[in-house]
Write an enzyme that holds these catalytic residues in place. Sequence first.
Site, mmCIF file in Angstrom:
data_model
loop_
_atom_site.group_PDB
_atom_site.id
_atom_site.type_symbol
_atom_site.label_atom_id
_atom_site.label_comp_id
_atom_site.label_asym_id
_atom_site.label_seq_id
_atom_site.Cartn_x
_atom_site.Cartn_y
_atom_site.Cartn_z
ATOM 1 N N GLY A 84 -13.052 -1.652 -5.365
ATOM 2 C CA GLY A 84 -12.366 -0.620 -5.465
ATOM 3 C C GLY A 84 -12.533 0.031 -3.976
ATOM 4 O O GLY A 84 -13.127 -0.578 -3.262
ATOM 5 N N HIS A 85 -12.127 1.457 -3.791
ATOM 6 C CA HIS A 85 -12.222 2.190 -2.568
ATOM 7 C C HIS A 85 -13.390 3.120 -2.544
ATOM 8 O O HIS A 85 -13.314 3.871 -1.519
ATOM 9 C CB HIS A 85 -10.897 2.693 -2.148
ATOM 10 C CG HIS A 85 -9.684 1.816 -2.270
ATOM 11 N ND1 HIS A 85 -8.399 2.382 -1.758
ATOM 12 C CD2 HIS A 85 -9.782 0.531 -2.087
ATOM 13 C CE1 HIS A 85 -7.565 1.392 -1.696
ATOM 14 N NE2 HIS A 85 -8.288 0.376 -1.920
ATOM 15 N N GLY A 86 -14.355 2.906 -3.404
ATOM 16 C CA GLY A 86 -15.544 3.914 -3.438
ATOM 17 C C GLY A 86 -15.321 5.201 -4.262
ATOM 18 O O GLY A 86 -14.502 5.203 -4.948
#
Length: 231
Positions: free
Chosen positions: A77-79
């Site tokens: 994911g992107h955090g």
Amino acid sequence: MVNSAQTHLLLRGCNSFLVNNVVVESPANSPNTDGIHIHSSTNIIITNSRFASGDDCISIGDRISNIRIDNVECGPGHGISIGSLGRQGNQVQVEKIHISDVLFKGTTNGARIKTWQVGRGYVRDVIFENLMFDGVQNPIIIDQSYCDVRNACKEEETGVEISNVRYREIHGTSSSEMGINLNCSRSVPCNEISMESIQLTSIDPGKDIVAGCANAYGQEYQVSPSPCLLN
């Protein structure tokens, strides 16, 4: 929750809402599949959960206060992102965010705050603590010049004020050279940034990583890579 077409769970206009023991699973290349997006809400707890997605594991939008996120695993994911905020030049109001005890595994970002230069208002009273990074591309990042085209944002005199952000007890590995990246606005700089007990190293043994800060003021203690903040 598996393979949502876009955001898996949207919390909008909520007060006193608990998310506990939730699992989200979507591929890393699935676009706009945030695990949870929060907007116009207060008194939210997200705990004991795991997020795998093609976008933010958890994203925090505008008109937010009193959010607690803990005991969470994120990746792929992107955090976990506060933002993006202020895209329409609106008055942003985000405060009292506490993010702790999170494991980031192979994510694009870790602890991220992103705002558009045309925005106004504030992001304040934010704590990131007890975080572990495993091969994260941008472990700690603030981007006050977020825009559609990376590194091509026109510099504006406006901006969302970011203040009183604390990072402490953060450890792990970065998959890029830049372990800490605080890209703050020259017109509306980041203030009261605190970094304490941070140890980040490269995922590649023997490689060094660096910290980069622009227009970010505060104090740091026992931080590696360092130095970064302006006094």
